[in-house]
Design a protein around this motif. Structure first.
Motif, PDB file in Angstrom:
ATOM      1  N   ALA A 105       0.914  -1.133   0.078  1.00 15.42           N
ATOM      2  CA  ALA A 105       0.084   0.129   0.089  1.00 15.42           C
ATOM      3  C   ALA A 105       0.869   1.392  -0.041  1.00 15.42           C
ATOM      4  O   ALA A 105       0.784   2.210  -0.770  1.00 15.42           O
ATOM      5  CB  ALA A 105      -0.864   0.146   1.238  1.00 15.42           C
ATOM      6  N   VAL A 106       1.930   1.259   0.926  1.00 10.80           N
ATOM      7  CA  VAL A 106       2.776   2.375   0.908  1.00 10.80           C
ATOM      8  C   VAL A 106       3.498   2.593  -0.274  1.00 10.80           C
ATOM      9  O   VAL A 106       3.491   3.799  -0.935  1.00 10.80           O
ATOM     10  CB  VAL A 106       3.888   2.368   2.174  1.00 10.80           C
ATOM     11  CG1 VAL A 106       4.783   3.464   2.041  1.00 10.80           C
ATOM     12  CG2 VAL A 106       2.898   2.513   3.546  1.00 10.80           C
ATOM     13  N   GLY A 107       4.026   1.556  -1.021  1.00 11.87           N
ATOM     14  CA  GLY A 107       4.710   1.463  -2.133  1.00 11.87           C
ATOM     15  C   GLY A 107       3.890   2.050  -3.336  1.00 11.87           C
ATOM     16  O   GLY A 107       4.469   2.786  -4.081  1.00 11.87           O
TER      17      GLY A 107
ATOM     18  N   ALA B 221       4.740   5.130  -5.400  1.00 12.71           N
ATOM     19  CA  ALA B 221       4.733   5.377  -6.824  1.00 12.71           C
ATOM     20  C   ALA B 221       4.083   6.285  -7.677  1.00 12.71           C
ATOM     21  O   ALA B 221       4.384   6.909  -8.456  1.00 12.71           O
ATOM     22  CB  ALA B 221       4.626   3.812  -7.168  1.00 12.71           C
ATOM     23  N   CYS B 222       2.815   6.338  -7.194  1.00  8.33           N
ATOM     24  CA  CYS B 222       1.866   7.349  -7.741  1.00  8.33           C
ATOM     25  C   CYS B 222       2.561   8.765  -7.643  1.00  8.33           C
ATOM     26  O   CYS B 222       2.461   9.808  -8.409  1.00  8.33           O
ATOM     27  CB  CYS B 222       0.323   7.177  -7.155  1.00  8.33           C
ATOM     28  SG  CYS B 222      -0.353   5.928  -7.655  1.00  8.33           S
ATOM     29  N   VAL B 223       2.966   9.246  -6.310  1.00 10.45           N
ATOM     30  CA  VAL B 223       3.490  10.392  -6.045  1.00 10.45           C
ATOM     31  C   VAL B 223       4.610  10.672  -6.759  1.00 10.45           C
ATOM     32  O   VAL B 223       4.996  12.144  -7.669  1.00 10.45           O
ATOM     33  CB  VAL B 223       3.903  10.551  -4.480  1.00 10.45           C
ATOM     34  CG1 VAL B 223       4.641  11.952  -4.283  1.00 10.45           C
ATOM     35  CG2 VAL B 223       2.758  10.457  -3.743  1.00 10.45           C
TER      36      VAL B 223
ATOM     37  N   GLY C  70      10.159   8.230 -13.681  1.00  8.74           N
ATOM     38  CA  GLY C  70       8.644   8.330 -14.086  1.00  8.74           C
ATOM     39  C   GLY C  70       7.999   6.913 -14.602  1.00  8.74           C
ATOM     40  O   GLY C  70       7.134   6.657 -14.435  1.00  8.74           O
ATOM     41  N   VAL C  71       8.956   6.433 -15.572  1.00  2.00           N
ATOM     42  CA  VAL C  71       8.334   5.198 -16.188  1.00  2.00           C
ATOM     43  C   VAL C  71       8.155   4.102 -15.313  1.00  2.00           C
ATOM     44  O   VAL C  71       7.209   3.347 -15.399  1.00  2.00           O
ATOM     45  CB  VAL C  71       9.196   4.899 -17.549  1.00  2.00           C
ATOM     46  CG1 VAL C  71       8.740   3.538 -18.089  1.00  2.00           C
ATOM     47  CG2 VAL C  71       8.909   5.851 -18.369  1.00  2.00           C
ATOM     48  N   ILE C  72       9.347   3.891 -14.692  1.00  2.00           N
ATOM     49  CA  ILE C  72       9.361   2.728 -13.664  1.00  2.00           C
ATOM     50  C   ILE C  72       8.320   2.791 -12.402  1.00  2.00           C
ATOM     51  O   ILE C  72       7.391   1.984 -12.197  1.00  2.00           O
ATOM     52  CB  ILE C  72      10.721   2.653 -13.088  1.00  2.00           C
ATOM     53  CG1 ILE C  72      11.696   2.395 -14.002  1.00  2.00           C
ATOM     54  CG2 ILE C  72      10.584   1.518 -11.858  1.00  2.00           C
ATOM     55  CD1 ILE C  72      13.150   2.109 -13.502  1.00  2.00           C
ATOM     56  N   ALA C  73       8.045   4.169 -11.931  1.00  6.19           N
ATOM     57  CA  ALA C  73       7.093   4.479 -11.007  1.00  6.19           C
ATOM     58  C   ALA C  73       5.772   4.378 -11.445  1.00  6.19           C
ATOM     59  O   ALA C  73       4.599   4.193 -10.778  1.00  6.19           O
ATOM     60  CB  ALA C  73       7.323   5.891 -10.219  1.00  6.19           C
TER      61      ALA C  73
ATOM     62  N   TRP D 137       8.815   2.639  -6.743  1.00  6.77           N
ATOM     63  CA  TRP D 137       9.165   4.022  -6.211  1.00  6.77           C
ATOM     64  C   TRP D 137      10.530   4.338  -6.061  1.00  6.77           C
ATOM     65  O   TRP D 137      10.938   5.396  -6.042  1.00  6.77           O
ATOM     66  CB  TRP D 137       8.342   4.561  -5.087  1.00  6.77           C
ATOM     67  CG  TRP D 137       8.246   3.677  -4.061  1.00  6.77           C
ATOM     68  CD1 TRP D 137       7.818   2.228  -3.659  1.00  6.77           C
ATOM     69  CD2 TRP D 137       9.093   3.794  -2.883  1.00  6.77           C
ATOM     70  NE1 TRP D 137       8.190   1.917  -2.627  1.00  6.77           N
ATOM     71  CE2 TRP D 137       9.218   2.983  -1.908  1.00  6.77           C
ATOM     72  CE3 TRP D 137      10.186   4.931  -2.512  1.00  6.77           C
ATOM     73  CZ2 TRP D 137       9.987   2.650  -0.787  1.00  6.77           C
ATOM     74  CZ3 TRP D 137      10.910   4.735  -1.197  1.00  6.77           C
ATOM     75  CH2 TRP D 137      10.559   3.711  -0.451  1.00  6.77           C
ATOM     76  N   ARG D 138      11.318   3.186  -5.766  1.00  7.31           N
ATOM     77  CA  ARG D 138      12.642   3.171  -5.095  1.00  7.31           C
ATOM     78  C   ARG D 138      13.724   3.794  -6.307  1.00  7.31           C
ATOM     79  O   ARG D 138      14.966   4.007  -6.085  1.00  7.31           O
ATOM     80  CB  ARG D 138      13.104   1.905  -4.438  1.00  7.31           C
ATOM     81  CG  ARG D 138      12.226   1.420  -3.181  1.00  7.31           C
ATOM     82  CD  ARG D 138      12.859   0.190  -2.896  1.00  7.31           C
ATOM     83  NE  ARG D 138      12.123  -0.255  -1.762  1.00  7.31           N
ATOM     84  CZ  ARG D 138      12.343   0.278  -0.375  1.00  7.31           C
ATOM     85  NH1 ARG D 138      13.309   1.087  -0.203  1.00  7.31           N
ATOM     86  NH2 ARG D 138      11.583  -0.182   0.557  1.00  7.31           N
TER      87      ARG D 138
END
Length: 416
Positions: free
Chosen positions: A9-11, A15-17, A142-145, A182-183
């Motif tokens: 959930a946090v990830g 990732a959206c942010v 951006g693409v990975i997230a 997101w990392r």
């Protein structure tokens, strides 16, 4: 299980942010393209405005986007990436009346600051670093997230289209990639946002500009101080000494013919000599107080507090003997702050504390006046700030409306 669900959930949220922040500038350009397609009317000039606004938006958003990325990386990973933006230097009014901003002379302080801000922004290497990052981040981090949100969108699409295969595949991609997608922002930000060698050179250049401005301030202050001393000598002690010489010459002529009148003139001459000596002592005290030279900063501030019309308390737990220029700067800084407390804040009490910490000497002056003090260009507090900046010192003023006013002077010093 609960920990894994929380990480997913946090990830997913992170990732959206990262995706939204990274795609802000591409979204501006996508909007420009859409506006260009809608606005196109056969005239080639009609397509210039959307792309012009896209360029302006890119320059306006590049720094905020990079600041948000740095903040996210520091908050989530604990990795601090220094910004190292070039800061505008002080604007100084020269003796000619023009304002020097480090680049050019302007007629007003407003024009000097506006010109300085534009030149500083355009000549800042960090501007091009930020633009480079905003071009690279969308196609990397951006693409990975975007993978988890894209998987979630595919799962929703499969659910509404009654396609179990698409739903399962999208859900698996979203859940599996959410804790990690997101990392990717950290290595990209560290690689392309960290200060380079050019940034260190920029820092040195800023320091040279700051010292140049301080030299201009010091030159102006020295010229004003010399004029003040000349005026005080001309209007005070010099006039009295001239009158003293005339009185002695007249007394010499009257010594034989009118001894009583000659004695009266000599008494007046003696009184004039005493007054001249007092004025000279006050003048010397204004340049360099004897108690400061003989007994140091702490005792000089205590003597200053005794002469102040305020009810002033001095607290210190150290005995300091600093370099004379530093002691003089701090002493006259305290004098300036007490004068402001009486003249502008209408205070009745003041508190002075002198201490030292790991950075150097710390002098705090607090009064119970009405507050509202601000460091304005050309004012006494601005002059005090420039006086301390010569020694790499700083002035912090906290003065809300209604008071109290608290001023903190910090000067790094190795001779503690």
């Amino acid at each position: 299980m609960r920990q894994w669900v929380a990480s997913v959930a946090v990830g997913f949220v992170r990732a959206c942010v990262v995706m939204v922040v990274s795609m802000l500038i591409p979204a501006v350009w996508a909007g420009a393209v859409a506006l260009w397609i809608w606005w196109w009317g056969g005239n080639p000039w009609s397509g210039i405005a959307p792309f012009l606004w896209a360029c302006i938006g890119t320059f306006a958003l590049s720094r905020p986007v990079c600041r948000m990325i740095r903040s996210l990386v520091a908050k989530w990973m604990g990795t601090v990436i220094p910004a190292v933006y070039r800061q505008p230097g002080p604007v100084t009014q020269m003796s000619t009346g023009y304002w020097w901003n480090g680049y050019s002379y302007e007629r007003t302080s407003r024009d000097a600051r506006l010109d300085q801000q534009w030149r500083t922004r355009w000549r800042d290497p960090a501007l091009w670093r930020d633009l480079r990052f905003t071009a690279i981040a969308p196609v990397t981090a951006g693409v990975i997230a975007a993978v988890p949100p894209a998987g979630a969108a595919a799962a929703v699409f499969g659910l509404f289209q009654s396609s179990p295969t698409i739903f399962v595949a999208g859900a698996v991609v979203a859940v599996a990639s959410a804790p990690y997608a997101w990392r990717a922002v950290e290595p990209v930000a560290v690689r392309f946002l960290r200060p380079s060698t050019g940034m260190n050179a920029m820092t040195l250049a800023d320091r040279v500009d700051e010292l140049t401005a301080q030299r201009a301030d010091t030159t102006i202050a020295q010229a004003a101080e010399i004029r003040r001393i000349e005026r005080d000598l001309h209007d005070g002690a010099q006039a009295r000494l001239v009158a003293l010489g005339l009185s002695l010459a007249t007394a010499e002529k009257l010594m034989e013919t009118d001894p009583d009148q000659a004695k009266a003139l000599m008494r007046e001459a003696r009184a004039g000599a005493t007054t001249s000596l007092t004025e000279l002592r006050e003048l010397v005290k204004g340049i360099n107080p004897p108690v400061l030279t003989e007994r140091g900063l702490v005792d000089a501030v205590r003597a200053l507090a005794l002469d102040s019309p305020l009810e002033t308390a001095v607290s210190t737990d150290v005995q300091l003997r600093l370099d004379p220029p530093i002691e003089s700067a701090l002493y006259f800084g305290v004098a300036e702050l007490l004068t402001n407390a009486v003249k502008h804040a209408h205070a009745t009490r003041a508190r002075i504390s002198i201490a030292r910490d790991d950075t150097g000497v710390v002098v705090e002056v607090e009064d119970n006046g009405r507050g509202g003090a601000d460091v304005l260009p050309g004012g006494g507090l601005a002059g005090l700030h420039h006086r301390l900046a010569v020694f790499d010192g700083a002035l912090e003023v906290t003065s809300p409306e209604g008071g109290p006013t608290r001023a903190r002077m910090v000067v790094p010093c190795a001779s503690l």
